[in-house]
Write a protein that holds these residues in place. Sequence first.
Motif, PDB file in Angstrom:
ATOM      1  N   ALA A   1     -17.968  19.919  37.065  1.00  0.00           N
ATOM      2  CA  ALA A   1     -17.764  21.318  37.480  1.00  0.00           C
ATOM      3  C   ALA A   1     -17.449  22.182  36.257  1.00  0.00           C
ATOM      4  O   ALA A   1     -17.764  23.372  36.216  1.00  0.00           O
ATOM      5  CB  ALA A   1     -16.647  21.398  38.487  1.00  0.00           C
ATOM      6  N   GLU A   2     -16.835  21.566  35.236  1.00  0.00           N
ATOM      7  CA  GLU A   2     -16.527  22.344  34.012  1.00  0.00           C
ATOM      8  C   GLU A   2     -17.819  22.637  33.255  1.00  0.00           C
ATOM      9  O   GLU A   2     -17.935  23.641  32.586  1.00  0.00           O
ATOM     10  CB  GLU A   2     -15.634  21.539  33.059  1.00  0.00           C
ATOM     11  N   SER A   3     -18.747  21.692  33.370  1.00  0.00           N
ATOM     12  CA  SER A   3     -20.057  21.723  32.678  1.00  0.00           C
ATOM     13  C   SER A   3     -20.048  22.413  31.315  1.00  0.00           C
ATOM     14  O   SER A   3     -20.720  23.412  31.119  1.00  0.00           O
ATOM     15  CB  SER A   3     -21.140  22.323  33.574  1.00  0.00           C
ATOM     16  N   PRO A   4     -19.277  21.895  30.369  1.00  0.00           N
ATOM     17  CA  PRO A   4     -19.344  22.474  29.024  1.00  0.00           C
ATOM     18  C   PRO A   4     -20.637  22.037  28.341  1.00  0.00           C
ATOM     19  O   PRO A   4     -21.293  21.108  28.805  1.00  0.00           O
ATOM     20  CB  PRO A   4     -18.129  21.861  28.323  1.00  0.00           C
ATOM     21  N   GLY A   5     -21.010  22.703  27.279  1.00  0.00           N
ATOM     22  CA  GLY A   5     -22.241  22.333  26.562  1.00  0.00           C
ATOM     23  C   GLY A   5     -22.010  21.081  25.732  1.00  0.00           C
ATOM     24  O   GLY A   5     -20.855  20.669  25.515  1.00  0.00           O
ATOM     25  N   GLU A   6     -23.109  20.490  25.280  1.00  0.00           N
ATOM     26  CA  GLU A   6     -22.996  19.268  24.489  1.00  0.00           C
ATOM     27  C   GLU A   6     -22.297  19.500  23.159  1.00  0.00           C
ATOM     28  O   GLU A   6     -21.749  18.589  22.566  1.00  0.00           O
ATOM     29  CB  GLU A   6     -24.390  18.666  24.266  1.00  0.00           C
ATOM     30  N   GLU A   7     -22.305  20.772  22.706  1.00  0.00           N
ATOM     31  CA  GLU A   7     -21.630  21.073  21.440  1.00  0.00           C
ATOM     32  C   GLU A   7     -20.127  20.834  21.546  1.00  0.00           C
ATOM     33  O   GLU A   7     -19.450  20.591  20.560  1.00  0.00           O
ATOM     34  CB  GLU A   7     -21.947  22.504  20.968  1.00  0.00           C
ATOM     35  N   THR A   8     -19.599  20.892  22.816  1.00  0.00           N
ATOM     36  CA  THR A   8     -18.169  20.613  23.025  1.00  0.00           C
ATOM     37  C   THR A   8     -17.859  19.201  22.541  1.00  0.00           C
ATOM     38  O   THR A   8     -16.837  18.960  21.906  1.00  0.00           O
ATOM     39  CB  THR A   8     -17.840  20.727  24.533  1.00  0.00           C
ATOM     40  N   VAL A   9     -18.763  18.280  22.867  1.00  0.00           N
ATOM     41  CA  VAL A   9     -18.547  16.885  22.453  1.00  0.00           C
ATOM     42  C   VAL A   9     -18.531  16.810  20.924  1.00  0.00           C
ATOM     43  O   VAL A   9     -17.640  16.201  20.332  1.00  0.00           O
ATOM     44  CB  VAL A   9     -19.660  15.965  23.024  1.00  0.00           C
ATOM     45  N   SER A  10     -19.516  17.470  20.304  1.00  0.00           N
ATOM     46  CA  SER A  10     -19.586  17.452  18.836  1.00  0.00           C
ATOM     47  C   SER A  10     -18.283  17.972  18.243  1.00  0.00           C
ATOM     48  O   SER A  10     -17.756  17.416  17.276  1.00  0.00           O
ATOM     49  CB  SER A  10     -20.734  18.336  18.344  1.00  0.00           C
ATOM     50  N   THR A  11     -17.762  19.039  18.826  1.00  0.00           N
ATOM     51  CA  THR A  11     -16.529  19.631  18.300  1.00  0.00           C
ATOM     52  C   THR A  11     -15.368  18.646  18.403  1.00  0.00           C
ATOM     53  O   THR A  11     -14.602  18.472  17.455  1.00  0.00           O
ATOM     54  CB  THR A  11     -16.189  20.916  19.094  1.00  0.00           C
ATOM     55  N   HIS A  12     -15.244  17.990  19.559  1.00  0.00           N
ATOM     56  CA  HIS A  12     -14.134  17.048  19.716  1.00  0.00           C
ATOM     57  C   HIS A  12     -14.294  15.835  18.801  1.00  0.00           C
ATOM     58  O   HIS A  12     -13.331  15.327  18.251  1.00  0.00           O
ATOM     59  CB  HIS A  12     -14.020  16.603  21.180  1.00  0.00           C
ATOM     60  N   VAL A  13     -15.546  15.381  18.651  1.00  0.00           N
ATOM     61  CA  VAL A  13     -15.776  14.245  17.740  1.00  0.00           C
ATOM     62  C   VAL A  13     -15.397  14.655  16.318  1.00  0.00           C
ATOM     63  O   VAL A  13     -14.752  13.903  15.581  1.00  0.00           O
ATOM     64  CB  VAL A  13     -17.253  13.775  17.808  1.00  0.00           C
ATOM     65  N   LYS A  14     -15.761  15.877  15.964  1.00  0.00           N
ATOM     66  CA  LYS A  14     -15.443  16.366  14.620  1.00  0.00           C
ATOM     67  C   LYS A  14     -13.924  16.379  14.404  1.00  0.00           C
ATOM     68  O   LYS A  14     -13.419  15.909  13.387  1.00  0.00           O
ATOM     69  CB  LYS A  14     -16.009  17.782  14.472  1.00  0.00           C
ATOM     70  N   CYS A  15     -13.191  16.915  15.394  1.00  0.00           N
ATOM     71  CA  CYS A  15     -11.725  16.996  15.257  1.00  0.00           C
ATOM     72  C   CYS A  15     -11.128  15.595  15.148  1.00  0.00           C
ATOM     73  O   CYS A  15     -10.248  15.364  14.315  1.00  0.00           O
ATOM     74  CB  CYS A  15     -11.128  17.729  16.446  1.00  0.00           C
ATOM     75  N   LEU A  16     -11.645  14.691  15.983  1.00  0.00           N
ATOM     76  CA  LEU A  16     -11.121  13.325  15.948  1.00  0.00           C
ATOM     77  C   LEU A  16     -11.380  12.699  14.577  1.00  0.00           C
ATOM     78  O   LEU A  16     -10.491  12.078  13.973  1.00  0.00           O
ATOM     79  CB  LEU A  16     -11.786  12.500  17.064  1.00  0.00           C
ATOM     80  N   ARG A  17     -12.587  12.901  14.075  1.00  0.00           N
ATOM     81  CA  ARG A  17     -12.925  12.358  12.749  1.00  0.00           C
ATOM     82  C   ARG A  17     -11.992  12.909  11.687  1.00  0.00           C
ATOM     83  O   ARG A  17     -11.511  12.186  10.819  1.00  0.00           O
ATOM     84  CB  ARG A  17     -14.354  12.745  12.386  1.00  0.00           C
ATOM     85  N   GLN A  18     -11.754  14.210  11.763  1.00  0.00           N
ATOM     86  CA  GLN A  18     -10.901  14.832  10.735  1.00  0.00           C
ATOM     87  C   GLN A  18      -9.486  14.275  10.794  1.00  0.00           C
ATOM     88  O   GLN A  18      -8.876  13.989   9.766  1.00  0.00           O
ATOM     89  CB  GLN A  18     -10.894  16.348  10.925  1.00  0.00           C
ATOM     90  N   LYS A  19      -8.951  14.109  12.018  1.00  0.00           N
ATOM     91  CA  LYS A  19      -7.584  13.597  12.134  1.00  0.00           C
ATOM     92  C   LYS A  19      -7.499  12.160  11.626  1.00  0.00           C
ATOM     93  O   LYS A  19      -6.536  11.777  10.968  1.00  0.00           O
ATOM     94  CB  LYS A  19      -7.121  13.677  13.591  1.00  0.00           C
ATOM     95  N   LEU A  20      -8.520  11.376  11.958  1.00  0.00           N
ATOM     96  CA  LEU A  20      -8.511   9.986  11.494  1.00  0.00           C
ATOM     97  C   LEU A  20      -8.604   9.932   9.974  1.00  0.00           C
ATOM     98  O   LEU A  20      -7.907   9.160   9.319  1.00  0.00           O
ATOM     99  CB  LEU A  20      -9.683   9.222  12.131  1.00  0.00           C
ATOM    100  N   LYS A  21      -9.457  10.795   9.440  1.00  0.00           N
ATOM    101  CA  LYS A  21      -9.632  10.819   7.982  1.00  0.00           C
ATOM    102  C   LYS A  21      -8.326  11.216   7.299  1.00  0.00           C
ATOM    103  O   LYS A  21      -7.883  10.594   6.332  1.00  0.00           O
ATOM    104  CB  LYS A  21     -10.739  11.823   7.633  1.00  0.00           C
ATOM    105  N   ALA A  22      -7.681  12.252   7.872  1.00  0.00           N
ATOM    106  CA  ALA A  22      -6.417  12.734   7.285  1.00  0.00           C
ATOM    107  C   ALA A  22      -5.352  11.644   7.329  1.00  0.00           C
ATOM    108  O   ALA A  22      -4.482  11.580   6.467  1.00  0.00           O
ATOM    109  CB  ALA A  22      -5.957  13.973   8.034  1.00  0.00           C
ATOM    110  N   ALA A  23      -5.436  10.784   8.368  1.00  0.00           N
ATOM    111  CA  ALA A  23      -4.419   9.732   8.505  1.00  0.00           C
ATOM    112  C   ALA A  23      -4.741   8.515   7.637  1.00  0.00           C
ATOM    113  O   ALA A  23      -3.991   7.554   7.597  1.00  0.00           O
ATOM    114  CB  ALA A  23      -4.309   9.317   9.972  1.00  0.00           C
ATOM    115  N   GLY A  24      -5.902   8.533   6.987  1.00  0.00           N
ATOM    116  CA  GLY A  24      -6.244   7.434   6.081  1.00  0.00           C
ATOM    117  C   GLY A  24      -7.187   6.410   6.681  1.00  0.00           C
ATOM    118  O   GLY A  24      -7.372   5.329   6.133  1.00  0.00           O
ATOM    119  N   ALA A  25      -7.787   6.747   7.829  1.00  0.00           N
ATOM    120  CA  ALA A  25      -8.741   5.807   8.428  1.00  0.00           C
ATOM    121  C   ALA A  25     -10.145   6.116   7.924  1.00  0.00           C
ATOM    122  O   ALA A  25     -10.426   7.236   7.505  1.00  0.00           O
ATOM    123  CB  ALA A  25      -8.705   5.942   9.950  1.00  0.00           C
ATOM    124  N   SER A  26     -11.011   5.106   7.962  1.00  0.00           N
ATOM    125  CA  SER A  26     -12.418   5.367   7.629  1.00  0.00           C
ATOM    126  C   SER A  26     -13.045   6.085   8.819  1.00  0.00           C
ATOM    127  O   SER A  26     -12.444   6.163   9.891  1.00  0.00           O
ATOM    128  CB  SER A  26     -13.161   4.064   7.397  1.00  0.00           C
TER     129      SER A  26
END
Lengths: 125, 631
Positions: free
Chosen positions: B195-220
């Motif tokens: 019902a929220e039906s966000p666009g696929e770019e929403t997923v890209s944005t969340h993946v990007k944020c997750l990647r950045q947080k992991l990177k900042a924490a020292g993860a590959s």
Amino acid sequence: MSKRILVIDDESLILEVIQGCLEELGEMEVLTAESGLAGLQMAQTKRPDGILLDVSMPGMDGLEVLRRLQDHETTRSIPIVLLTARVQPEDRAKFAKTGVAGVILKPFDPIALADQVAEALGWKR
Amino acid sequence: MLFVQTAGKRDRAMKILLIEDDQPMGSVLAELLTAQRYIVNLATDGQTGLELAQKFEYDLILLDVVIPKLDGISVCKQLRAEGYSHPILLLTAKDSSSDRVLGLDAGADDYVIKPFDPEELMARIRALLRRQQAATAALLSWENVQLDTVNNEVTCQGQPLRLTHKEYCLLELFLLNPKRIFSRSAILDRLWDFAESPGEETVSTHVKCLRQKLKAAGASDLIETIYGLGYRLRAPVQAAPQATEPLVAVSTPQQQKREAARKKVVATTSKVWEKYRDKIFEQVTVLETTAQALAAGQLTRSQQQQAKQEAHKLAGSLGIFGFMAGSQLAKELEELLQSQMTPAQAEQVTQRVDRLRQLLNEAQTATATTTDIFSSAPLILIIDDDLILAEQVRVEAIAWGFRVELATDLKVARKAIAQSPPHAILLDLNFPGAENGLTLLQELMLRSPKIPVLAFTGQGDLASRLEVVRLGGCVFLQKPLPTHEILKAVTDVLHQTQIQHHNRVLVVDDEAAIAESLANLLQPFGIAVTGLDQPQQFWQVLTATRPNLLLLDLEMPGCDGVALCQAVRSDPQWQRLTILFLSAHTESDVIDRAFTAGADDYLNKAMDATELATRIIHRLKRTGFQLASSL
């Protein structure tokens, strides 16, 4: 034991390239079909482990072949990867809804193709 | 204490499918579940419920037994037969013990009798979900990242990692399914309410944020973007004994085997090209005929349809043989041929068909084998700290036939340029820290040979544009811009750069000395000059040398320069060639005749040879060709 893959594409030159790529770099047993109908028959009789299916074919197109493969009891569990030159976002969304294991864009890189197919089909390399 | 930003253990993004035909009951249940932060989809009949369950993934199904179209027991049976493994909780009437027995036999996990106590229903749902969770690993690990599914906690190198609700769910999804590739749309289905039906770019944005947080924490970077398919958990790197080993590439038997296989593939592809080359040229001929019919206003519908099909085939096949630019041209032709064309579009068709033919002719005459073409696929370096955007461009760029490298900061970029100089650079101007993209652009402009740089930035102000131009950037692209526009700009830049190798002037004059003196003057600028003093061989020499500029004498024994000019202008493949006349005649009617026949300029033979050379160079520059000395 090597995986058996069926490649369905109406262009013989594409089939020849793909066959070379998947046999040499993917160590797969490759079956080929030059039309959707021939592909359907082969899928039912030869029971491949996976299918690489061109979307745009004259006569029965790839999406119709896909529908029939998914409808048929003997072929519905075979994972399918689509091969397409269409790259519009709406096409991608449409393909995503068909339940295929992956989509590979044409023109593909012959060196990378076997890896892409194996990854999409979840076959260990 | 480590935590994610969710309130409690049970409020993960669990998706529940509620199949209930009684509307008041359905609404009450949906509200109850939503209040507990479950994502709820409601179906009001068995058939719809079954289809939803087949199409989307739910963590639990809450199923009324008596429902229209397909009863709850049948839905349950069918789902279990199809391998649905998540809990199914039945809602049954008080007096229907047979339904309960049938339901449990059909594969339901539990039942609740109507009217039910909301607290009890929630407790049963929690119990079923817990049971399901317990079946999966409570502690999921990937290299130095750990996710505790019981306490909803994530750590990296033992330190807590603060994730949003959706980031947590994403991470959990990947860790629970290490081999599986999730398309953006599959992720939307799993983690978002439709019902929220966000666009696929929403997923890209969340993946990007997750990647950045992991990177900042020292993860590959644990999430791998899979070309054309989506995302997947990257295989963790094993503890690396190589670190202590010498940095010498040692080829294992397996690597050797793969290299041999790679060579075989290249050889096979090369053979297939040889075998089908004529067929491919025939396909181009169909396009040429179409362009001619189009220009003459005589294109039939079936001809256009056939041309579109040939263009489609070429788009899919040329790139496989290394002609990536050819595939792109064919794709553009296919699009143009979709519908009825305006005169401007018809002109675009002609241009593209010409370029396609030229490209294939060059490949045919060149000594390069298909193997060479593969290794010479243009390498693009994308320098951008916006990983998601860079990934998007990268994925699309591969489809366009480029080899692509990514650099997320300037240091990595410098290293990449030093190791393998790219054919073009797509450069973001904004980077954190003292250095920005302009610093690198300045360095690159001092480099020789020069690498074309396309500035790609959110700063669209005039000052930035001027600065990019001043520092030698060749294209300014302002974000946001669709990926295909970016790649089109890259293709254009590369095309221009490639042409520099083909600067060629054909001089047709019965006085051979003219061509000789021009050759001496133009050669230092990287322009090859072919002289032809026997105009009878004009067409063979023209097609063999493929000049960028034609210099014609007006009067030659047995041949009229104006007639040659007209012949060139009437050929679709050559009609846009730059043609200059060189003649001793100064009468205005003679000059008029030359211009009427299609001359671009008329030069006097009395002109000094140096001035003549300068005029030719200016002409070549104006037609978009770059000269060796200016690169």
